[in-house]
Design a protein around this motif. Structure first.
Motif, PDB file in Angstrom:
ATOM      1  N   THR A  25       3.704  -6.498  -4.279  1.00 23.08           N
ATOM      2  CA  THR A  25       4.345  -5.268  -4.108  1.00 23.08           C
ATOM      3  C   THR A  25       5.006  -4.746  -5.548  1.00 23.08           C
ATOM      4  O   THR A  25       4.986  -3.514  -5.874  1.00 23.08           O
ATOM      5  CB  THR A  25       5.312  -5.202  -2.973  1.00 23.08           C
ATOM      6  OG1 THR A  25       4.729  -5.590  -1.801  1.00 23.08           O
ATOM      7  CG2 THR A  25       6.313  -3.777  -2.813  1.00 23.08           C
TER       8      THR A  25
ATOM      9  N   LEU B 132       7.796   6.737  -2.505  1.00 23.68           N
ATOM     10  CA  LEU B 132       7.642   5.132  -2.956  1.00 23.68           C
ATOM     11  C   LEU B 132       8.185   4.204  -2.356  1.00 23.68           C
ATOM     12  O   LEU B 132       7.636   3.032  -1.861  1.00 23.68           O
ATOM     13  CB  LEU B 132       8.946   5.321  -4.157  1.00 23.68           C
ATOM     14  CG  LEU B 132       9.046   4.186  -4.926  1.00 23.68           C
ATOM     15  CD1 LEU B 132       7.619   3.700  -5.937  1.00 23.68           C
ATOM     16  CD2 LEU B 132      10.195   4.395  -5.892  1.00 23.68           C
ATOM     17  N   LEU B 133       9.176   4.354  -1.213  1.00 21.67           N
ATOM     18  CA  LEU B 133       9.600   3.539  -0.224  1.00 21.67           C
ATOM     19  C   LEU B 133       8.479   3.140   0.676  1.00 21.67           C
ATOM     20  O   LEU B 133       8.130   1.928   1.094  1.00 21.67           O
ATOM     21  CB  LEU B 133      10.719   3.987   0.505  1.00 21.67           C
ATOM     22  CG  LEU B 133      12.034   4.037  -0.245  1.00 21.67           C
ATOM     23  CD1 LEU B 133      13.229   4.836   0.547  1.00 21.67           C
ATOM     24  CD2 LEU B 133      12.330   2.493  -0.830  1.00 21.67           C
TER      25      LEU B 133
ATOM     26  N   SER C 283       5.874   0.950  -1.025  1.00 23.14           N
ATOM     27  CA  SER C 283       6.339  -0.472  -1.075  1.00 23.14           C
ATOM     28  C   SER C 283       6.153  -1.307   0.268  1.00 23.14           C
ATOM     29  O   SER C 283       5.794  -2.339   0.358  1.00 23.14           O
ATOM     30  CB  SER C 283       7.783  -0.519  -1.465  1.00 23.14           C
ATOM     31  OG  SER C 283       7.914   0.334  -2.645  1.00 23.14           O
ATOM     32  N   ALA C 284       6.662  -0.352   1.344  1.00 16.11           N
ATOM     33  CA  ALA C 284       6.579  -1.362   2.606  1.00 16.11           C
ATOM     34  C   ALA C 284       5.036  -1.534   3.057  1.00 16.11           C
ATOM     35  O   ALA C 284       4.779  -2.545   3.602  1.00 16.11           O
ATOM     36  CB  ALA C 284       7.085  -0.269   3.670  1.00 16.11           C
TER      37      ALA C 284
ATOM     38  N   ILE D 236       4.289  -1.316  -7.274  1.00 12.97           N
ATOM     39  CA  ILE D 236       5.504  -0.150  -7.520  1.00 12.97           C
ATOM     40  C   ILE D 236       5.887  -0.055  -8.941  1.00 12.97           C
ATOM     41  O   ILE D 236       5.958   0.899  -9.625  1.00 12.97           O
ATOM     42  CB  ILE D 236       6.623  -0.627  -6.859  1.00 12.97           C
ATOM     43  CG1 ILE D 236       6.496  -0.881  -5.510  1.00 12.97           C
ATOM     44  CG2 ILE D 236       7.938   0.267  -7.089  1.00 12.97           C
ATOM     45  CD1 ILE D 236       5.792   0.488  -4.967  1.00 12.97           C
TER      46      ILE D 236
ATOM     47  N   ALA E  78      10.703  10.166  -3.654  1.00 10.75           N
ATOM     48  CA  ALA E  78      11.260   8.798  -3.302  1.00 10.75           C
ATOM     49  C   ALA E  78      11.048   7.970  -1.888  1.00 10.75           C
ATOM     50  O   ALA E  78      10.808   6.918  -1.868  1.00 10.75           O
ATOM     51  CB  ALA E  78      12.923   8.995  -3.275  1.00 10.75           C
ATOM     52  N   ALA E  79      10.847   8.985  -0.986  1.00  5.55           N
ATOM     53  CA  ALA E  79      10.349   8.810   0.286  1.00  5.55           C
ATOM     54  C   ALA E  79       8.942   7.862   0.348  1.00  5.55           C
ATOM     55  O   ALA E  79       8.714   6.858   1.020  1.00  5.55           O
ATOM     56  CB  ALA E  79      10.552   9.690   1.330  1.00  5.55           C
TER      57      ALA E  79
END
Length: 394
Positions: free
Chosen positions: A277, A163-164, A167-168, A281, A160-161
């Motif tokens: 983005t 993925l974030l 995205s950023a 994703i 999850a980290a």
């Protein structure tokens, strides 16, 4: 600590390498099919670079090709390969553990394999293609091998980290580029193309590592449950993941497809970065959806794969060799020191599919001759030593 008798004299890696007849169908079938997606995407990219024009200037067929690639292929096949790489690392870890090998030995083995993959990738970039993925996989094997020992909760939390962070990262670099990243201009001559590949490589490693970590970690999680080795035991999950993942990927790609085909032209940097983005994703979901769909197909044809599935699985078993061979084809066809083809995007996609079809035939001929892929043989020999040269791949 395992009992002493389980670690005193473990079998050699070569002796316990998995025979081809015992390999699970789904992972190999997935790799073989996704090489089509990779081939079409790369040939499409080279067609764009060769023409040096924007898709908005192309005709109807080129817009259809660009839109189709954006919806179904670009950044959709790649995440599945990344997940399969994590899946494969987890398989090696499990098999070596079953043979009695302790974690420090397996960790050293996987890191050595990663170092050789980085070396393969460096040669690949220097000679053929700036978008190499092998070095990125090797880097993940070096830095994130410890993920194999994480708990499920920690593993999914790390995913999850990742993925974030991806995205950023994608939003930031796309926004900095004005919302629509530009392809590099195609240089002329052997030295000019070499300089382009080497200058782009550091940036590509950073970009692709950020985009690879999430599916890599999910692949490890999937391997713990043997989702592709025993798909018949996970049919409800696969039946939910396949349509949902593919649908999310297609819907998430619509804004980017509209931009790339010239339908949506008045786009700010923020909107363009948001579309890119979202495309990136949701591509993760598409890659996992494709993998689940192929797992369902593997269950359906288990025990009677037929000639087409057999040939595709043969290609998947030799995916490293034919991934590199694709790059040889692009150099011959598109490089300024090769045939220097300048074709439309629609023709580029067709060329990519034709190259893939040739590799399917070659892989099937190799299977019938009981020949492993030379790149797989080389990587195994360098990883395990000369005694493993004639063993089957894990």
């Amino acid at each position: 600590m395992p009992p002493a008798q389980t670690t005193a004299a473990p079998p050699s890696p070569a002796a316990r390498a998995l025979p081809a007849a015992r390999r699970s169908l789904a992972p190999d079938l997935a790799r073989g099919v996704m090489l089509l997606v990779i081939a079409a995407a790369h040939a499409h990219l080279f067609a764009l670079m060769a023409t040096g024009t924007d898709a908005t200037l192309f005709g109807t067929w080129d817009r259809i090709a660009t839109g189709t690639m954006t919806l179904f292929a670009d950044l959709r096949g790649y995440p599945m390969f990344a997940a399969l790489f994590g899946y494969g690392m987890a398989q090696i870890h499990r098999r070596r553990s079953e043979q009695g090998r302790e974690w420090p030995w397996t960790r050293k083995l996987l890191r050595r394999r990663g170092l050789w993959m980085i070396a393969f990738g460096a040669v690949h970039v220097a000679l053929l293609f700036f978008g190499d993925i092998l070095a990125v996989y090797g880097l993940l094997a070096l830095v994130f091998v410890g993920a194999l020992r994480l708990s499920d909760r920690a593993l999914l939390g790390s995913a999850a980290a990742a993925l974030l962070a991806a995205s950023a990262f994608v939003f930031t670099i796309t926004f900095a580029a004005g919302g629509v990243p530009q392809l590099p201009e195609k240089p002329q001559g052997l030295l000019g193309e070499l300089a382009l590949r080497l200058s782009m490589w550091p940036f590509m490693i950073i970009l692709m590592t950020a985009a690879t970590l999430f599916p890599f970690l999910i692949g490890i999680w999937a391997a713990r449950r043997r989702l592709l080795e025993r798909p018949e035991q996970h049919l409800p999950l696969l039946r939910r993941t396949a349509p949902a993942g593919i649908a999310v990927a297609v819907l998430g790609a619509i804004p980017q497809a509209l931009i790339k085909t010239g339908v949506w032209t008045d786009v700010s940097a923020a909107v363009g970065a948001g579309a890119a983005t979202l495309h990136q994703i949701t591509g993760f979901a598409g890659g996992l959806g494709y993998a689940a769909l192929i797992g369902l197909v593997a269950v359906r044809i288990a025990g009677r794969p037929g000639p087409i599935a057999t040939a595709l699985a043969a290609l998947g078993q030799r995916s490293l060799t034919f991934y590199l061979l694709q790059s040889v084809a692009w150099a011959v066809l598109f490089a300024s020191y090769g045939l220097d083809l300048r074709v439309s995007t629609a023709a580029g996609v067709a060329i990519g599919a034709a190259v893939w079809l040739v590799t399917v035939v070659l892989a099937e001929l190799m299977r019938r001759a009981d020949m492993r892929g030379p790149a797989e043989r080389a990587l195994r020999r360098l990883t395990y030593g000369t005694t493993a040269a004639h063993g089957r791949a894990d």
